[in-house]
Design an enzyme around this catalytic site. Structure first.
Site, PDB file in Angstrom:
ATOM      1  CB  SER A 115       2.078   1.016 -10.916  1.00  0.00           C
ATOM      2  OG  SER A 115       2.716   1.076  -9.664  1.00  0.00           O
ATOM      3  CG  ASN A 116       5.222  -2.183  -7.620  1.00  0.00           C
ATOM      4  OD1 ASN A 116       6.425  -2.086  -7.796  1.00  0.00           O
ATOM      5  ND2 ASN A 116       4.538  -1.337  -6.865  1.00  0.00           N
ATOM      6  CE  LYS A 176      -5.607 -13.268   7.618  1.00  0.00           C
ATOM      7  NZ  LYS A 176      -5.350 -12.178   6.660  1.00  0.00           N
ATOM      8  CG  MET A 182      -3.145  -2.675   0.509  1.00  0.00           C
ATOM      9  SD  MET A 182      -1.367  -2.506   0.822  1.00  0.00           S
ATOM     10  CE  MET A 182      -1.350  -0.974   1.738  1.00  0.00           C
ATOM     11  NE  ARG A 183      -8.431  -8.853   1.993  1.00  0.00           N
ATOM     12  CZ  ARG A 183      -9.338  -8.607   2.933  1.00  0.00           C
ATOM     13  NH1 ARG A 183      -9.243  -9.173   4.114  1.00  0.00           N
ATOM     14  NH2 ARG A 183     -10.338  -7.828   2.692  1.00  0.00           N
ATOM     15  CG  LEU A 184      -1.451  -9.013   8.372  1.00  0.00           C
ATOM     16  CD1 LEU A 184      -1.734  -9.225   9.855  1.00  0.00           C
ATOM     17  CD2 LEU A 184       0.048  -8.936   8.126  1.00  0.00           C
ATOM     18  CB  ILE A 185       0.365 -13.800   3.915  1.00  0.00           C
ATOM     19  CG1 ILE A 185       0.500 -12.868   2.700  1.00  0.00           C
ATOM     20  CG2 ILE A 185       0.447 -15.267   3.497  1.00  0.00           C
ATOM     21  CD1 ILE A 185      -0.531 -13.051   1.618  1.00  0.00           C
ATOM     22  CG  ASN A 235       5.077  -7.058   0.781  1.00  0.00           C
ATOM     23  OD1 ASN A 235       4.280  -6.739  -0.106  1.00  0.00           O
ATOM     24  ND2 ASN A 235       5.209  -6.341   1.900  1.00  0.00           N
ATOM     25  CG  HIS A 291       6.512  -1.577   3.209  1.00  0.00           C
ATOM     26  ND1 HIS A 291       5.144  -1.522   3.365  1.00  0.00           N
ATOM     27  CD2 HIS A 291       7.025  -0.638   4.038  1.00  0.00           C
ATOM     28  CE1 HIS A 291       4.850  -0.595   4.261  1.00  0.00           C
ATOM     29  NE2 HIS A 291       5.971  -0.042   4.686  1.00  0.00           N
TER      30      HIS A 291
HETATM   31  C1  GAR Z   1       3.196   0.109  -3.552  1.00  0.00           C
HETATM   32  O1  GAR Z   1       3.773   1.354  -3.218  1.00  0.00           O
HETATM   33  C2  GAR Z   1       3.594  -0.956  -2.557  1.00  0.00           C
HETATM   34  O2  GAR Z   1       4.917  -0.836  -2.109  1.00  0.00           O
HETATM   35  C3  GAR Z   1       2.606  -0.710  -1.454  1.00  0.00           C
HETATM   36  O3  GAR Z   1       1.398  -0.496  -2.139  1.00  0.00           O
HETATM   37  C4  GAR Z   1       1.677   0.163  -3.374  1.00  0.00           C
HETATM   38  C5  GAR Z   1       0.953  -0.540  -4.500  1.00  0.00           C
HETATM   39  O4  GAR Z   1       1.079   0.172  -5.715  1.00  0.00           O
HETATM   40  N1  GAR Z   1       2.539  -1.819  -0.538  1.00  0.00           N
HETATM   41  C6  GAR Z   1       2.403  -1.694   0.777  1.00  0.00           C
HETATM   42  O5  GAR Z   1       2.230  -0.623   1.327  1.00  0.00           O
HETATM   43  C7  GAR Z   1       2.456  -2.996   1.568  1.00  0.00           C
HETATM   44  N2  GAR Z   1       2.367  -2.748   2.974  1.00  0.00           N
HETATM   45  P1  GAR Z   1       0.694  -0.509  -7.090  1.00  0.00           P
HETATM   46  O6  GAR Z   1      -0.694  -1.132  -6.907  1.00  0.00           O
HETATM   47  O7  GAR Z   1       0.670   0.602  -8.092  1.00  0.00           O
HETATM   48  O8  GAR Z   1       1.743  -1.560  -7.402  1.00  0.00           O
END
Ligand code: GAR
Length: 187
Positions: A13-14, A65, A90-93, A107, A109
């Site tokens: 969604s982002n 990695k 959801m992976r560390l860079i 990023n 969060h």
């Molecule tokens: C978002 O809420 C983002 O902030 C979070 O994952 C979601 C992805 O939503 N990221 C983290 O938690 C990073 N540690 P989306 O796929 O709909 O954009």
């Protein structure tokens, strides 16, 4: 326009909010590539709808990695990507990507960092009983949701309604990420 890649592992969604801001002319950028570690994630379908190419990989097919990040860098360089925008990746860079894009990875969060890093930040915050939570955009370093903060915005927790709180946070994310990227790319 700044050439960017969006990295995502989930719904995207982002990603969609950023692409829509670009199409509305509010953000001077072009998404050259979507990178995902989850070939079946919904973000892949969203990218296809906008005719944006996707690079999907599975970490288990690489021995390290460093190995898959080198593959990602090849893809990014081929497209002339200047900035990496993490959006639910959801992976560390690792060092490989960090050295190739120094201070060029950001990023988002869903908490007021440094509170509640990692997975399910919204659930963590609610379980802790906070009354105010929020959203953070930051530069990426080797840590998990660490690195210099670029922007934050606060949200009031809706008591007893996690879904409503999540909705508020996600709406705020879309707005904050777009605005922060706009300032970053103008500076
Ligand atoms: C978002 O809420 C983002 O902030 C979070 O994952 C979601 C992805 O939503 N990221 C983290 O938690 C990073 N540690 P989306 O796929 O709909 O954009």
């Amino acid at each position: 326009a700044k050439k960017i890649a969006v990295f995502a592992s989930g719904s995207g969604s982002n990603f969609q909010a950023i692409q829509e801001a670009i199409l509305r002319g509010e953000l001077n950028a072009q998404i050259e590539l979507v990178v995902t570690d989850k070939p079946n994630a919904f973000v892949v379908e969203r990218a296809q709808n906008f005719q944006i190419p996707t690079f999907a990989f599975q970490a288990k097919n690489y021995d390290s990695k460093d190995h898959y990040e080198r593959e990602i860098i090849n893809q990014l360089q081929e497209k002339g990507v200047e900035w990496i925008v993490l959006a639910g990746y959801m992976r560390l860079i690792g060092q490989t990507l960090l050295s190739a894009f120094p201070m060029r990875i950001v990023n988002i969060h869903p908490s007021l960092l440094p509170a509640f890093p990692g997975k399910d930040a919204i659930g963590q915050a609610i379980d802790h009983g906070v009354k105010i939570t929020g959203v953070t955009v930051h530069f990426v370093d080797e840590g998990m949701d660490t690195g210099p903060i670029l922007s934050q915005a606060a949200v009031e927790v809706v008591e007893g309604d996690q879904e409503a709180t999540e909705k508020r946070i996600h709406e705020l994310e879309h707005e904050l990420y777009t605005n922060t990227l706009k300032k970053l790319f103008e500076s």
